[in-house]
Motif scaffolding. Structure first.
Motif, mmCIF file in Angstrom:
data_model
loop_
_atom_site.group_PDB
_atom_site.id
_atom_site.type_symbol
_atom_site.label_atom_id
_atom_site.label_comp_id
_atom_site.label_asym_id
_atom_site.label_seq_id
_atom_site.Cartn_x
_atom_site.Cartn_y
_atom_site.Cartn_z
ATOM 1 N N GLU A 1 -53.492 -45.398 30.586
ATOM 2 C CA GLU A 1 -53.236 -44.230 30.799
ATOM 3 C C GLU A 1 -51.969 -43.917 31.375
ATOM 4 O O GLU A 1 -51.085 -43.018 31.264
ATOM 5 N N CYS B 1 -48.495 -42.145 29.756
ATOM 6 C CA CYS B 1 -48.010 -40.820 30.334
ATOM 7 C C CYS B 1 -46.497 -41.253 31.096
ATOM 8 O O CYS B 1 -45.544 -40.238 30.656
ATOM 9 N N GLN C 1 -46.640 -35.720 41.328
ATOM 10 C CA GLN C 1 -47.362 -36.616 42.211
ATOM 11 C C GLN C 1 -48.884 -36.201 42.115
ATOM 12 O O GLN C 1 -49.637 -37.266 41.995
ATOM 13 N N ILE C 2 -49.343 -34.958 42.085
ATOM 14 C CA ILE C 2 -50.861 -34.765 41.826
ATOM 15 C C ILE C 2 -51.480 -35.441 40.624
ATOM 16 O O ILE C 2 -52.361 -35.982 40.540
ATOM 17 N N GLU C 3 -50.479 -35.191 39.594
ATOM 18 C CA GLU C 3 -50.940 -35.990 38.391
ATOM 19 C C GLU C 3 -51.062 -37.451 38.345
ATOM 20 O O GLU C 3 -52.069 -38.064 37.837
ATOM 21 N N GLU D 1 -51.578 -39.224 41.050
ATOM 22 C CA GLU D 1 -52.833 -39.334 41.935
ATOM 23 C C GLU D 1 -53.964 -39.433 41.071
ATOM 24 O O GLU D 1 -54.798 -40.152 41.487
ATOM 25 N N ARG D 2 -53.957 -38.429 40.175
ATOM 26 C CA ARG D 2 -55.500 -38.455 39.470
ATOM 27 C C ARG D 2 -55.528 -39.709 38.724
ATOM 28 O O ARG D 2 -56.633 -40.227 38.540
ATOM 29 N N ILE D 3 -54.440 -40.296 37.911
ATOM 30 C CA ILE D 3 -54.624 -41.284 37.106
ATOM 31 C C ILE D 3 -55.079 -42.543 37.840
ATOM 32 O O ILE D 3 -55.600 -43.413 37.580
ATOM 33 N N HIS E 1 -56.314 -42.932 41.037
ATOM 34 C CA HIS E 1 -57.381 -42.704 41.884
ATOM 35 C C HIS E 1 -58.077 -43.693 41.985
ATOM 36 O O HIS E 1 -58.659 -44.132 43.364
ATOM 37 N N TYR F 1 -54.341 -43.489 46.980
ATOM 38 C CA TYR F 1 -53.659 -42.952 45.963
ATOM 39 C C TYR F 1 -52.562 -42.098 46.268
ATOM 40 O O TYR F 1 -51.369 -42.018 45.731
ATOM 41 N N HIS F 2 -52.814 -41.462 47.584
ATOM 42 C CA HIS F 2 -51.654 -40.675 47.979
ATOM 43 C C HIS F 2 -50.622 -41.495 48.235
ATOM 44 O O HIS F 2 -49.364 -41.141 47.603
#
Length: 217
Positions: A56, A60, A72-74, A76-78, A80, A85-86
């Motif tokens: 994934e 991306c 960055q938020i996306e 972090e989702r991947i 996690h 992850y931050h």
């Protein structure tokens, strides 16, 4: 421990854990960019976890320019499941930006250049130079390598950088690319952190910790 005995230990481990060059890559990657990013993410988590999010992540963000412009938020989702992850998202995005800005979008091939990237220390740099470019200019010291080096008697130090220097002095350079794989394999199978299976260890009679334990019994 002298070099001759140390090499005999690795020779025995090499017999126990036969492998090809591809087998030594616990992280499954396709190019230098992937192994760099995956190794940054692998800190304090398992290779299985990182291999599981690889598809994934790189579908991306298939190259440094794509990751450099990522949200960055996306990211972090991947990533996690990798934990922390931050910080890791910030580091891999920052690394991608540095690759684009300073290295023409390519992964540099020297330790000195690699350690200028966010989240990259000597361990990561050694893994990249060895596995991506086939150039073992140092030895990657992770928790397994550090633990076994101290237990067996390869090093008296606890600092990973000092352990690396001890290993580089102790072993001929032709072994440098093998040490990480062999000690990790033995550390996972036999010489575990919590309960080493000394009774099943083929190198126990070379091991300082084993010898000291049995001298006191």
């Amino acid at each position: 421990m002298n070099t001759a005995e140390a090499v005999s230990v690795l020779t025995e481990l090499n017999r126990i854990y036969p492998h090809t060059r591809e087998d030594m890559n616990f992280l499954k990657f396709e190019n230098p960019y992937q192994i760099l990013i995956m190794t940054i993410l692998s800190a304090q988590t398992t290779d299985v976890t990182i291999n599981g999010l690889r598809d994934e992540l790189f579908s991306c963000y298939p190259d440094p320019p794509a990751l450099a412009s990522a949200d960055q938020i996306e990211v972090e989702r991947i990533i996690h499941p990798a934990g922390f992850y931050h910080t890791k998202a910030k580091n891999i995005i920052g690394t991608a930006k540095c690759l684009c800005e300073n290295f023409g979008g390519e992964v540099p091939q020297t330790i000195a250049e690699l350690v200028t990237l966010p989240g990259v220390g000597r361990k990561t740099a050694n893994i990249v130079t060895n596995h991506a470019f086939g150039n073992a200019v140092g030895i990657a010291v992770d928790t397994h390598v550090g633990r076994l080096s101290q237990r067996i008697g390869f090093s008296d130090n606890s600092d990973p950088d000092k352990i690396e220097q001890d290993l580089m002095v102790l072993f001929p350079k032709e072994w440098w690319g093998e040490i990480n794989y062999l000690l990790i394999s033995h550390g996972r199978a036999v010489c575990t952190a919590k309960k080493p299976a000394c009774e099943h260890c083929a190198i126990c009679h070379h091991c300082r910790t084993y010898q000291e334990k049995h001298q006191t019994q």
